[in-house]
Design an enzyme around this catalytic site. Structure first.
Site, PDB file in Angstrom:
ATOM      1  N   GLY A 143       5.547  -4.579  -0.140  1.00  0.00           N
ATOM      2  CA  GLY A 143       5.844  -4.960  -1.280  1.00  0.00           C
ATOM      3  C   GLY A 143       5.632  -4.873  -2.684  1.00  0.00           C
ATOM      4  N   THR A 162       0.831  -1.211   0.000  1.00  0.00           N
ATOM      5  CA  THR A 162       0.000   0.000   0.000  1.00  0.00           C
ATOM      6  C   THR A 162       0.863   1.258   0.000  1.00  0.00           C
ATOM      7  OG1 THR A 162      -1.717  -1.153   1.215  1.00  0.00           O
ATOM      8  CG2 THR A 162      -1.772   1.239   1.321  1.00  0.00           C
ATOM      9  N   GLU A 190      -6.092  -5.866   4.184  1.00  0.00           N
ATOM     10  CA  GLU A 190      -6.146  -7.017   3.260  1.00  0.00           C
ATOM     11  C   GLU A 190      -7.347  -6.885   2.337  1.00  0.00           C
ATOM     12  OE1 GLU A 190      -3.308  -8.709   3.580  1.00  0.00           O
ATOM     13  OE2 GLU A 190      -3.898  -9.138   1.518  1.00  0.00           O
TER      14      GLU A 190
HETATM   15  C1  LIG Z   1      -9.553  -4.831  -5.669  1.00  0.00           C
HETATM   16  C2  LIG Z   1      -8.594  -5.565  -6.558  1.00  0.00           C
HETATM   17  C3  LIG Z   1      -8.877  -7.014  -6.556  1.00  0.00           C
HETATM   18  C4  LIG Z   1      -8.692  -4.995  -7.954  1.00  0.00           C
HETATM   19  O1  LIG Z   1      -7.519  -5.362  -8.601  1.00  0.00           O
HETATM   20  P1  LIG Z   1      -7.487  -5.214 -10.165  1.00  0.00           P
HETATM   21  O2  LIG Z   1      -6.167  -5.559 -10.671  1.00  0.00           O
HETATM   22  O3  LIG Z   1      -8.086  -3.895 -10.517  1.00  0.00           O
HETATM   23  O4  LIG Z   1      -8.428  -6.407 -10.537  1.00  0.00           O
HETATM   24  P2  LIG Z   1      -9.741  -6.355 -11.415  1.00  0.00           P
HETATM   25  O5  LIG Z   1      -9.534  -5.546 -12.659  1.00  0.00           O
HETATM   26  O6  LIG Z   1     -10.902  -5.994 -10.534  1.00  0.00           O
HETATM   27  O7  LIG Z   1      -9.798  -7.898 -11.799  1.00  0.00           O
HETATM   28  C5  LIG Z   1      -8.787  -8.434 -12.643  1.00  0.00           C
HETATM   29  C6  LIG Z   1      -8.842  -9.927 -12.514  1.00  0.00           C
HETATM   30  O8  LIG Z   1      -7.985 -10.280 -11.428  1.00  0.00           O
HETATM   31  C7  LIG Z   1      -8.691 -11.143 -10.568  1.00  0.00           C
HETATM   32  N1  LIG Z   1      -8.139 -10.945  -9.235  1.00  0.00           N
HETATM   33  C8  LIG Z   1      -8.030  -9.789  -8.558  1.00  0.00           C
HETATM   34  N2  LIG Z   1      -7.468 -10.018  -7.352  1.00  0.00           N
HETATM   35  C9  LIG Z   1      -7.208 -11.366  -7.299  1.00  0.00           C
HETATM   36  C10 LIG Z   1      -6.630 -12.214  -6.316  1.00  0.00           C
HETATM   37  N3  LIG Z   1      -6.210 -11.752  -5.127  1.00  0.00           N
HETATM   38  N4  LIG Z   1      -6.500 -13.522  -6.593  1.00  0.00           N
HETATM   39  C11 LIG Z   1      -6.915 -14.015  -7.775  1.00  0.00           C
HETATM   40  N5  LIG Z   1      -7.494 -13.263  -8.759  1.00  0.00           N
HETATM   41  C12 LIG Z   1      -7.623 -11.944  -8.502  1.00  0.00           C
HETATM   42  C13 LIG Z   1     -10.133 -10.716 -10.688  1.00  0.00           C
HETATM   43  O9  LIG Z   1     -10.984 -11.779 -10.252  1.00  0.00           O
HETATM   44  C14 LIG Z   1     -10.236 -10.456 -12.166  1.00  0.00           C
HETATM   45  O10 LIG Z   1     -10.363 -11.695 -12.781  1.00  0.00           O
HETATM   46  P3  LIG Z   1     -11.328 -11.789 -14.105  1.00  0.00           P
HETATM   47  O11 LIG Z   1     -10.743 -10.829 -15.120  1.00  0.00           O
HETATM   48  O12 LIG Z   1     -12.694 -11.390 -13.676  1.00  0.00           O
HETATM   49  O13 LIG Z   1     -11.233 -13.230 -14.494  1.00  0.00           O
HETATM   50  C15 LIG Z   1      -7.175  -5.382  -6.018  1.00  0.00           C
HETATM   51  O14 LIG Z   1      -6.748  -4.111  -6.295  1.00  0.00           O
HETATM   52  C16 LIG Z   1      -7.083  -5.686  -4.561  1.00  0.00           C
HETATM   53  O15 LIG Z   1      -6.997  -6.822  -4.180  1.00  0.00           O
HETATM   54  N6  LIG Z   1      -7.144  -4.618  -3.704  1.00  0.00           N
HETATM   55  C17 LIG Z   1      -7.019  -4.804  -2.284  1.00  0.00           C
HETATM   56  C18 LIG Z   1      -5.584  -4.495  -1.858  1.00  0.00           C
HETATM   57  C19 LIG Z   1      -5.219  -5.313  -0.669  1.00  0.00           C
HETATM   58  O16 LIG Z   1      -5.830  -6.306  -0.336  1.00  0.00           O
HETATM   59  N7  LIG Z   1      -4.155  -4.856  -0.007  1.00  0.00           N
HETATM   60  C20 LIG Z   1      -3.615  -5.560   1.095  1.00  0.00           C
HETATM   61  C21 LIG Z   1      -2.333  -4.893   1.535  1.00  0.00           C
HETATM   62  S1  LIG Z   1      -1.530  -5.846   2.736  1.00  0.00           S
HETATM   63  C22 LIG Z   1      -2.427  -5.573   4.151  1.00  0.00           C
HETATM   64  O17 LIG Z   1      -3.420  -4.894   4.222  1.00  0.00           O
HETATM   65  C23 LIG Z   1      -1.855  -6.300   5.316  1.00  0.00           C
HETATM   66  C24 LIG Z   1      -2.796  -6.492   6.441  1.00  0.00           C
HETATM   67  C25 LIG Z   1      -2.398  -7.702   7.209  1.00  0.00           C
HETATM   68  C26 LIG Z   1      -2.465  -7.509   8.702  1.00  0.00           C
HETATM   69  O18 LIG Z   1      -2.236  -6.365   9.162  1.00  0.00           O
HETATM   70  O19 LIG Z   1      -2.718  -8.522   9.353  1.00  0.00           O
HETATM   71  C1  LIG Z   2      -4.447  -1.743  10.626  1.00  0.00           C
HETATM   72  C2  LIG Z   2      -4.004  -1.753   9.186  1.00  0.00           C
HETATM   73  C3  LIG Z   2      -2.861  -2.463   8.827  1.00  0.00           C
HETATM   74  C4  LIG Z   2      -2.420  -2.462   7.499  1.00  0.00           C
HETATM   75  N1  LIG Z   2      -1.279  -3.153   7.167  1.00  0.00           N
HETATM   76  C5  LIG Z   2      -0.816  -3.104   5.893  1.00  0.00           C
HETATM   77  C6  LIG Z   2       0.414  -3.743   5.534  1.00  0.00           C
HETATM   78  O1  LIG Z   2       1.065  -4.349   6.368  1.00  0.00           O
HETATM   79  N2  LIG Z   2       0.854  -3.663   4.246  1.00  0.00           N
HETATM   80  C7  LIG Z   2       0.125  -3.017   3.279  1.00  0.00           C
HETATM   81  O2  LIG Z   2       0.548  -3.013   2.120  1.00  0.00           O
HETATM   82  N3  LIG Z   2      -1.063  -2.391   3.580  1.00  0.00           N
HETATM   83  C8  LIG Z   2      -1.524  -2.421   4.864  1.00  0.00           C
HETATM   84  N4  LIG Z   2      -2.694  -1.770   5.190  1.00  0.00           N
HETATM   85  C9  LIG Z   2      -3.370  -0.979   4.163  1.00  0.00           C
HETATM   86  C10 LIG Z   2      -4.635  -1.680   3.704  1.00  0.00           C
HETATM   87  O3  LIG Z   2      -4.339  -2.809   2.938  1.00  0.00           O
HETATM   88  C11 LIG Z   2      -5.471  -0.663   2.924  1.00  0.00           C
HETATM   89  O4  LIG Z   2      -5.853   0.334   3.835  1.00  0.00           O
HETATM   90  C12 LIG Z   2      -6.712  -1.343   2.346  1.00  0.00           C
HETATM   91  O5  LIG Z   2      -6.331  -2.165   1.273  1.00  0.00           O
HETATM   92  C13 LIG Z   2      -7.747  -0.314   1.877  1.00  0.00           C
HETATM   93  O6  LIG Z   2      -7.169   0.554   0.891  1.00  0.00           O
HETATM   94  P1  LIG Z   2      -7.166   2.148   1.122  1.00  0.00           P
HETATM   95  O7  LIG Z   2      -6.650   2.416   2.468  1.00  0.00           O
HETATM   96  O8  LIG Z   2      -6.520   2.736  -0.068  1.00  0.00           O
HETATM   97  O9  LIG Z   2      -8.686   2.536   1.142  1.00  0.00           O
HETATM   98  P2  LIG Z   2      -9.533   3.116  -0.098  1.00  0.00           P
HETATM   99  O10 LIG Z   2      -9.574   2.115  -1.181  1.00  0.00           O
HETATM  100  O11 LIG Z   2      -9.077   4.487  -0.412  1.00  0.00           O
HETATM  101  O12 LIG Z   2     -10.976   3.125   0.591  1.00  0.00           O
HETATM  102  C14 LIG Z   2     -11.696   4.307   0.869  1.00  0.00           C
HETATM  103  C15 LIG Z   2     -13.119   4.096   0.370  1.00  0.00           C
HETATM  104  O13 LIG Z   2     -13.071   3.991  -1.046  1.00  0.00           O
HETATM  105  C16 LIG Z   2     -13.891   2.897  -1.461  1.00  0.00           C
HETATM  106  N5  LIG Z   2     -13.404   2.345  -2.722  1.00  0.00           N
HETATM  107  C17 LIG Z   2     -12.127   2.238  -3.148  1.00  0.00           C
HETATM  108  N6  LIG Z   2     -12.061   1.641  -4.345  1.00  0.00           N
HETATM  109  C18 LIG Z   2     -13.343   1.363  -4.714  1.00  0.00           C
HETATM  110  C19 LIG Z   2     -13.952   0.750  -5.836  1.00  0.00           C
HETATM  111  N7  LIG Z   2     -13.221   0.285  -6.868  1.00  0.00           N
HETATM  112  N8  LIG Z   2     -15.303   0.622  -5.844  1.00  0.00           N
HETATM  113  C20 LIG Z   2     -16.041   1.057  -4.803  1.00  0.00           C
HETATM  114  N9  LIG Z   2     -15.537   1.668  -3.715  1.00  0.00           N
HETATM  115  C21 LIG Z   2     -14.200   1.816  -3.673  1.00  0.00           C
HETATM  116  C22 LIG Z   2     -13.743   1.888  -0.328  1.00  0.00           C
HETATM  117  O14 LIG Z   2     -14.831   0.982  -0.323  1.00  0.00           O
HETATM  118  C23 LIG Z   2     -13.750   2.793   0.899  1.00  0.00           C
HETATM  119  O15 LIG Z   2     -15.082   3.023   1.311  1.00  0.00           O
HETATM  120  C24 LIG Z   2      -3.160  -1.749   6.512  1.00  0.00           C
HETATM  121  C25 LIG Z   2      -4.327  -1.056   6.869  1.00  0.00           C
HETATM  122  C26 LIG Z   2      -4.758  -1.067   8.203  1.00  0.00           C
HETATM  123  C27 LIG Z   2      -6.027  -0.342   8.585  1.00  0.00           C
END
Ligand SMILES: CC(C)(COP(=O)(O)OP(=O)(O)OC[C@H]1O[C@@H](n2cnc3c(N)ncnc32)[C@H](O)[C@@H]1OP(=O)(O)O)[C@@H](O)C(=O)NCCC(=O)NCCSC(=O)CCCC(=O)O
Ligand SMILES: Cc1cc2nc3c(=O)[nH]c(=O)nc-3n(C[C@H](O)[C@H](O)[C@H](O)COP(=O)(O)OP(=O)(O)OC[C@H]3O[C@@H](n4cnc5c(N)ncnc54)[C@H](O)[C@@H]3O)c2cc1C
Length: 658
Positions: free
Chosen positions: A192, A153, A424
């Site tokens: 990453g 992120t 996540e």
């Molecule tokens: C929302 C999406 C999925 C959108 O990505 P995109 O490339 O725009 O994808 P799209 O155009 O909507 O779809 C393209 C295609 O990619 C597929 N896809 C997307 N994500 C995955 C996946 N994880 N596994 C397997 N497939 C995946 C989708 O299903 C689409 O497939 P399709 O074209 O429909 O067949 C992605 O940006 C995303 O996953 N955002 C969330 C970011 C996230 O989870 N960040 C985590 C950071 S780490 C963290 O927060 C650590 C916390 C841990 C802790 O503190 O414990």
């Molecule tokens: C406690 C904590 C720990 C974290 N640890 C890590 C870490 O270790 N590593 C890391 O990489 N990240 C980490 N994160 C970041 C986390 O993964 C992001 O905050 C999360 O993926 C949400 O993305 P954002 O913050 O950009 O929110 P945004 O996406 O900006 O969300 C703001 C609003 O926009 C809306 N929105 C965004 N996109 C769309 C869309 N396409 N359609 C409709 N609505 C949309 C959302 O629903 C939400 O209501 C952490 C976050 C928290 C809170």
């Protein structure tokens, strides 16, 4: 602890439990051996009880002290773990149990500083690094001689991964990547992924391992600006940071190359499937479903035991004050939370099994079910974390003023559960991902084979299929399946109409997105209730009759609760009648009455020892008032009878001298 020390009401509650609590503990742990393993980990940990759980409570430490104290405790705990974890054993179960389980949150109610190393860095490394890279770094990571984070992120992007701005440009002359943060918004935030450029072409997001600090001095390496992002709502023992790169050079072999590669001359070799880069996020979402169960298990243990001990108000004039657990409104708050915890426990196990089956297929190059796994992990992560924070908040509210005390551990537990609704993957965005998969499935329903979790769509949409509402668990599951199918099909129809009227696909998607999220939620609810029913029914066949009876009551309570919660959908899309609703409501109240005598036994079975529960309200002995006072006296403000602010500020003010 002598029997005399245990609250009399809790003794009575435990005496009236109709089933064997240890039998349920074994079931919840996954068998007697797992229980014994868990208790051995706890025993080892408790050899350092004073160092881990003594001293000033976290809530009275500064932001900096809290971090330093949790680091002190984490190294004690993980030094102990090294003894338990066999050399080179890459099974992360122990670590994950220590972290995501109640142990992990016990280092501090604010999470563990090693959390990301084991929950993110290790799994990403194991799923994205090739054999050479695993040989070089995995062992060092496993024994913590290197500690990793997961910096994907950025300040400007978290959800939209394709929008990340950090660049990794390959320089064939030196066979290095140059990492650069071109803008402030490209700074890694939370730590990453980077956009990979080679031979002038952008190949999208890829993972790299980057050394951030010097191994001896711990100073940031040249070109790296690193810091901490500040106080969060919770998880303040986890130091989430920011990283900025100013043309930092890393060897080519620091790109994790299990899937995509960059050769020495800069040639980019595509991954067999571009989505594999996202694999680690699927895994972490699976772990988060287990986390949501562990956090909720703590909250229901606290709220249930407290509700058995707390006596408040008279139901009838002249009667003794009642245990608040006897109020049906209290049962409504707490027994549904218990059912929700059991339901999500069964779904976490199903998701873990599904993940392992599909992950094996992926390793063999079979990507057929990747889309289904992604959709299932997205909606279960979203629903489990939403439910866990909702039920945890209901548990806090059920404990009145004392539930608002940090010493109850309900507010810190709520902060943990609500964070997981965002990290996540923000829950809204993940439910939209599930909806994307469902609409694609619906459009191909007559031409493509259906994967297991969406088979029901075919069943309930077959021409001639008729279904008359029944108030049974099976009837409610069928009802939710019909709701899901009808929402998905109406989203497809709505989008088709809008696109036919000239709206772009993207605008049509956005216009319909509220209903898309709702369809994703209904699909997930149908899966959660049916998995709870089917998997628990199977488990009940090997349970003693008394335990099986209580499990059956929890399954039915959960199904009836959600039927009543989603009445609008059922009235719109099924043949449920007003009379059915009246019967459902009375069945709901009857189930609360039936489960009430077993409430304490059900939470005792989670077997969360007091040191890990860390709650003045939830301890096994029920001595809540003594513990509330003990905790209050730890406040630094009680160290002296008159605080210095009286003489410095209040007294001059009261005397009109300010
Ligand atoms: C929302 C999406 C999925 C959108 O990505 P995109 O490339 O725009 O994808 P799209 O155009 O909507 O779809 C393209 C295609 O990619 C597929 N896809 C997307 N994500 C995955 C996946 N994880 N596994 C397997 N497939 C995946 C989708 O299903 C689409 O497939 P399709 O074209 O429909 O067949 C992605 O940006 C995303 O996953 N955002 C969330 C970011 C996230 O989870 N960040 C985590 C950071 S780490 C963290 O927060 C650590 C916390 C841990 C802790 O503190 O414990
Ligand atoms: C406690 C904590 C720990 C974290 N640890 C890590 C870490 O270790 N590593 C890391 O990489 N990240 C980490 N994160 C970041 C986390 O993964 C992001 O905050 C999360 O993926 C949400 O993305 P954002 O913050 O950009 O929110 P945004 O996406 O900006 O969300 C703001 C609003 O926009 C809306 N929105 C965004 N996109 C769309 C869309 N396409 N359609 C409709 N609505 C949309 C959302 O629903 C939400 O209501 C952490 C976050 C928290 C809170």
């Amino acid at each position: 602890m002598g029997i005399g020390d245990i609250n009399k009401d809790l003794i009575r509650e435990r005496a009236k439990c109709t089933f064997n609590v240890t039998e349920l503990t074994y079931f919840l742990d996954g068998g007697k051996d797992k229980t014994l393993e868990r208790k051995e980990r706890e025993r080892v940990m408790l050899t350092k009880r004073e160092e881990l759980f003594g001293g000033t409570p976290d809530e009275y430490l500064s932001h900096k002290e809290k971090y330093e104290n949790s680091m002190r405790k984490a190294v004690i705990l993980f030094s102990l773990l090294r003894k338990v974890q066999k050399e080179n054993n890459t099974d992360l179960t122990n670590y994950r149990n220590l972290l995501s389980g109640v142990l992990g949150a016990s280092i501090s109610q604010d999470g563990s500083p090693f959390g990301l190393h084991y929950i993110m860095f290790m799994p990403v490394f194991m799923s994205q690094a090739d054999e050479e890279q695993q040989k070089k770094w995995l062992h060092r990571a496993l024994n913590c001689s290197i500690i990793g984070s997961y910096a994907q992120t950025e300040l400007g992007h978290g959800t939209f991964i394709r929008g990340l701005e950090t660049t990794a440009t390959y320089d064939p002359a030196t066979q290095e990547f140059v990492l650069h943060s071109p803008t402030l918004t490209s700074y890694k935030w939370w730590p990453g992924g980077s956009q990979l450029y080679s031979k002038g072409e952008c190949h999208g997001i890829h993972s790299f391992i980057v050394q951030v600090r010097d191994e001896d001095t711990h100073m940031p390496l040249p070109g790296i600006k690193v810091g901490e992002i500040g106080v969060k709502m919770g998880l303040n023992a986890v130091n989430n940071g920011f990283i900025g790169f100013d043309n930092v050079r890393i060897p080519r072999t620091n790109m994790l190359m299990k899937h995509a590669k960059v050769l020495e001359d800069g040639t980019y070799v595509k991954s067999k499937n571009s989505k594999l880069i996202y694999g680690a996020m699927v895994f972490v979402r699976v772990v988060i479903v287990f986390d949501s169960v562990n956090y909720l298990a703590k909250a229901i243990t606290v709220a249930t035991r407290y509700s058995a001990v707390r006596r408040q108000s008279q139901l009838k004039e002249g009667e003794p004050e009642r245990q608040i657990l006897d109020y049906v409104t209290q049962q409504d708050k707490i027994l549904t939370a218990i059912a929700g915890c059991f339901a999500m426990k069964m779904n976490a196990r199903m998701l873990w099994d599904t993940f392992n089956v599909i992950n094996d297929q992926l390793h063999k190059g079979n990507f057929e079910r990747l889309g289904e796994l992604h959709a299932l992990a997205c909606c279960l992560k979203a629903i489990s974390t939403t439910d866990s924070s909702m039920f945890t908040e209901r548990c806090r509210l059920a404990c009145g003023g004392h539930g608002y005390m940090v010493s109850s551990n309900l507010p810190p537990t709520y902060a943990l559960t609500t964070a997981s609704c965002t990290y996540e993957g923000d829950n809204t965005v993940l439910l939209l991902q599930t909806a994307r998969f469902l609409l694609k499935t619906w459009r191909q329903i007559d031409t493509a084979p259906l994967t297991p979790t969406v088979q029901y769509l075919k069943t309930v949409s077959t021409p001639g299929y008729s279904y008359k509402w029944e108030n049974s668990v099976e009837g409610i599951i069928r009802g939710f399946q019909i709701v899901s199918m009808k929402k998905i099909s109406s989203c497809v129809d709505l989008m088709t109409t809008k696109i036919m009227s000239g709206m772009s696909q993207e605008d049509a998607w956005n216009t319909v997105s509220i209903q898309l999220v709702s369809a994703g939620e209904s699909h997930c609810r149908a899966i959660v209730i049916s998995t709870f029913h089917e998997d628990m029914s199977k488990a009940m066949r090997s349970m003693s009759e008394p335990l099986a009876e209580v499990m059956g009551q929890l399954v039915e309570l959960y199904a009836v609760f959600w039927a009543l919660e989603r009445l609008g959908d059922l009235l719109e899309f099924t043949s449920i009648s007003g009379a059915d609703v009246v019967k459902l409501r009375s069945r709901y109240e009857e189930l609360l009455r039936k489960i009430r005598p077993n409430a304490v036994g059900l939470v005792d079975a989670f077997d969360i020892i007091d040191e890990l529960l860390q709650s003045s309200l939830g301890a096994y002995d029920g001595r809540v008032y003594e513990r509330l006072m003990e905790e209050a006296l730890k406040s630094p403000l009680n160290a002296e009878p008159v605080n210095q602010s009286f003489h410095k500020y209040l007294k001059p003010f009261m005397q009109g001298k300010l």
